[in-house]
Design an enzyme around this catalytic site. Structure first.
Site, PDB file in Angstrom:
ATOM      1  CG  ASP A 159      -1.639  -1.335   1.362  1.00  0.00           C
ATOM      2  OD1 ASP A 159      -2.425  -1.667   0.465  1.00  0.00           O
ATOM      3  OD2 ASP A 159      -1.388  -2.047   2.352  1.00  0.00           O
ATOM      4  CG  HIS A 187      -3.249  -5.189   3.519  1.00  0.00           C
ATOM      5  ND1 HIS A 187      -2.785  -4.409   2.497  1.00  0.00           N
ATOM      6  CD2 HIS A 187      -3.637  -6.351   2.945  1.00  0.00           C
ATOM      7  CE1 HIS A 187      -2.888  -5.063   1.352  1.00  0.00           C
ATOM      8  NE2 HIS A 187      -3.403  -6.254   1.602  1.00  0.00           N
TER       9      HIS A 187
HETATM   10  P1  NAI Z   1      -2.193 -18.406  -3.882  1.00  0.00           P
HETATM   11  O1  NAI Z   1      -3.532 -19.001  -3.640  1.00  0.00           O
HETATM   12  O2  NAI Z   1      -1.606 -18.428  -5.247  1.00  0.00           O
HETATM   13  O3  NAI Z   1      -1.127 -19.111  -2.916  1.00  0.00           O
HETATM   14  C1  NAI Z   1      -1.372 -19.380  -1.580  1.00  0.00           C
HETATM   15  C2  NAI Z   1      -0.654 -20.669  -1.253  1.00  0.00           C
HETATM   16  O4  NAI Z   1      -0.732 -20.886   0.151  1.00  0.00           O
HETATM   17  C3  NAI Z   1      -1.259 -21.915  -1.922  1.00  0.00           C
HETATM   18  O5  NAI Z   1      -0.258 -22.592  -2.647  1.00  0.00           O
HETATM   19  C4  NAI Z   1      -1.771 -22.727  -0.739  1.00  0.00           C
HETATM   20  O6  NAI Z   1      -1.635 -24.137  -0.969  1.00  0.00           O
HETATM   21  C5  NAI Z   1      -0.857 -22.267   0.369  1.00  0.00           C
HETATM   22  N1  NAI Z   1      -1.364 -22.486   1.725  1.00  0.00           N
HETATM   23  C6  NAI Z   1      -2.642 -22.440   2.173  1.00  0.00           C
HETATM   24  N2  NAI Z   1      -2.694 -22.761   3.472  1.00  0.00           N
HETATM   25  C7  NAI Z   1      -1.436 -23.007   3.871  1.00  0.00           C
HETATM   26  C8  NAI Z   1      -0.856 -23.416   5.093  1.00  0.00           C
HETATM   27  N3  NAI Z   1      -1.611 -23.641   6.174  1.00  0.00           N
HETATM   28  N4  NAI Z   1       0.488 -23.582   5.146  1.00  0.00           N
HETATM   29  C9  NAI Z   1       1.234 -23.386   4.066  1.00  0.00           C
HETATM   30  N5  NAI Z   1       0.744 -23.017   2.869  1.00  0.00           N
HETATM   31  C10 NAI Z   1      -0.570 -22.841   2.770  1.00  0.00           C
HETATM   32  O7  NAI Z   1      -2.285 -16.906  -3.317  1.00  0.00           O
HETATM   33  P2  NAI Z   1      -1.265 -15.696  -3.538  1.00  0.00           P
HETATM   34  O8  NAI Z   1      -1.667 -14.905  -4.722  1.00  0.00           O
HETATM   35  O9  NAI Z   1       0.122 -16.212  -3.485  1.00  0.00           O
HETATM   36  O10 NAI Z   1      -1.590 -14.812  -2.258  1.00  0.00           O
HETATM   37  C11 NAI Z   1      -1.295 -15.277  -0.960  1.00  0.00           C
HETATM   38  C12 NAI Z   1      -1.904 -14.384   0.101  1.00  0.00           C
HETATM   39  O11 NAI Z   1      -1.329 -13.094   0.057  1.00  0.00           O
HETATM   40  C13 NAI Z   1      -3.402 -14.175  -0.004  1.00  0.00           C
HETATM   41  O12 NAI Z   1      -3.970 -14.273   1.288  1.00  0.00           O
HETATM   42  C14 NAI Z   1      -3.527 -12.759  -0.518  1.00  0.00           C
HETATM   43  O13 NAI Z   1      -4.755 -12.166  -0.137  1.00  0.00           O
HETATM   44  C15 NAI Z   1      -2.367 -12.116   0.195  1.00  0.00           C
HETATM   45  N6  NAI Z   1      -1.903 -10.835  -0.339  1.00  0.00           N
HETATM   46  C16 NAI Z   1      -1.505  -9.874   0.563  1.00  0.00           C
HETATM   47  C17 NAI Z   1      -1.029  -8.665   0.138  1.00  0.00           C
HETATM   48  C18 NAI Z   1      -0.611  -7.618   1.139  1.00  0.00           C
HETATM   49  O14 NAI Z   1      -0.273  -6.510   0.700  1.00  0.00           O
HETATM   50  N7  NAI Z   1      -0.586  -7.865   2.431  1.00  0.00           N
HETATM   51  C19 NAI Z   1      -0.930  -8.358  -1.303  1.00  0.00           C
HETATM   52  C20 NAI Z   1      -1.346  -9.426  -2.161  1.00  0.00           C
HETATM   53  C21 NAI Z   1      -1.813 -10.622  -1.684  1.00  0.00           C
END
Ligand code: NAI
Length: 335
Positions: A159, A187
């Site tokens: 952000d 966030h």
């Molecule tokens: P994604 O769905 O591509 O990857 C998430 C991965 O986490 C998946 O491979 C899943 O199998 C794994 N996962 C789920 N539960 C787990 C656990 N208990 N232990 C280990 N791995 C686990 O999602 P992406 O695009 O990589 O985003 C990940 C997160 O980041 C989302 O929650 C998204 O909202 C968040 N995010 C946060 C931002 C921020 O600025 N704080 C910015 C963009 C995304």
């Protein structure tokens, strides 16, 4: 050569993981000359994707990469960890209420907090990326009673960087010329991107904006009606335009967050969500975003900033949302 720093990435088989791992392996997280041992934590369904990323990391032949391990056991992933980057989270499914979302993520971040508590190195630093990031960090911290609360942070750097990007475009300068922007609060869409103290090439950003946009009233309208909502809703804009969520920019902001935490913030302050000490009227213990500097590897909240009525109302609104999330996870017995 120094001994390797252990960096654990959860959700390593996901999209952000894929963008993040190669930046870490290249040395951009910890700086030049620091060897890295990577641990990739996934759930069973995500293991193959993480193993594939590990193969590609090997093919990157990164000189600083001392090893890569893939596991679905939190205890193994966090054993001796120095930097824990918690990306894996449960996304909001169709029809899912906030309480369901918090409960599902509590099921992830409470045991991970406990595993970090049991196995982490004394100097462990934790950055939570997975949403709802602030409250996930709160849950993890509450389940890691032996680790100082200030080691648990959540990412609002994306952000922060988005705000810099918008200001740079409006002022036709490079982002590096702008300093001291702040993201306050959660966030989420209630976050408050604040330019009141920001400067560009040494002068107030609001003055520079007035020069380009007209008078002070026009600047206020631009900030309220364009800048703030565009930064707060940028994630939705990226999904609309790109057809997929922000991944590379999220990974990049994660690198910035950890890098600056460890190596310092020589050029003004940045934004990090961390456990409130009561500064600026934010209730103690909430994980809320503040203006911070990293001094000797410790985040320090910038003190003494004047907060006008406009800013106060917006900070309070986001903090109210965080308080509601905290109360919800308290009721669920997660903290
Ligand atoms: P994604 O769905 O591509 O990857 C998430 C991965 O986490 C998946 O491979 C899943 O199998 C794994 N996962 C789920 N539960 C787990 C656990 N208990 N232990 C280990 N791995 C686990 O999602 P992406 O695009 O990589 O985003 C990940 C997160 O980041 C989302 O929650 C998204 O909202 C968040 N995010 C946060 C931002 C921020 O600025 N704080 C910015 C963009 C995304």
């Amino acid at each position: 050569t120094p001994s390797p720093v252990t960096v654990t990435v959860t959700g390593a088989g996901g999209q952000i993981g894929y963008a993040l791992l190669f930046r870490i392996a290249s040395g951009q997280l910890l700086g030049p000359g620091v060897p890295i041992r990577l641990r990739l934590l996934e759930i069973p369904q995500g293991l193959k994707a993480a193993e594939g990323a590990a193969l590609e990391l090997q093919d990157g032949a990164f000189p600083l990469l001392a090893g890569v391990e893939v596991t679905d056991a939190a205890s193994a992933a966090f054993d001796g960890v120095n930097v824990a980057i918690l990306v894996g989270a449960r996304p909001r499914g169709p029809g899912m209420e906030r309480g369901d979302l918090l409960a599902a993520n509590g099921g992830i971040f409470a045991p991970q907090g406990a595993a970090i508590n049991a196995g982490a190195a004394d100097d462990v630093r934790i950055a939570v990326v997975g949403n709802p990031a602030n409250t996930n960090a709160l849950i993890a911290s509450a389940n890691a009673p032996d680790i100082p609360v200030e080691r648990f942070t959540a990412l609002t750097r994306l952000d922060h960087n988005r705000a810099l990007g918008q200001l740079a475009a409006a002022l036709a300068v490079s982002p590096g010329e702008i300093r001291d922007v702040t993201i306050w609060g959660n966030h989420s869409a209630t976050q408050f991107p604040d330019v009141a103290h920001a400067t560009v090439a040494g002068r107030p950003v609001v003055d520079a904006l007035a020069e380009r946009l007209g008078d002070a009233a026009t600047v206020r309208a631009w900030i309220t009606d364009q800048f703030i909502p565009r930064v707060a809703k940028r994630g939705a804009e990226i999904i609309e335009v790109r057809g997929s969520s922000s991944v590379a920019s999220a990974a990049s902001a994660t690198i910035d967050h950890v890098h600056d935490w460890i190596t310092g913030t020589p050029h003004g302050w940045t934004s990090v969500a961390l456990s409130s000490d009561g500064s600026y009227g934010v209730p103690e213990g909430l994980i809320s975003s503040f203006p911070v500097r990293s001094v000797d590897g410790v985040w320090q909240i910038v003190q003494g900033l004047e907060i006008d009525e406009f800013s106060r109302a917006r900070i309070d609104a986001s903090v109210t949302e965080l308080t509601e999330e905290r109360d919800a996870v308290l009721t669920l017995g997660l903290i």
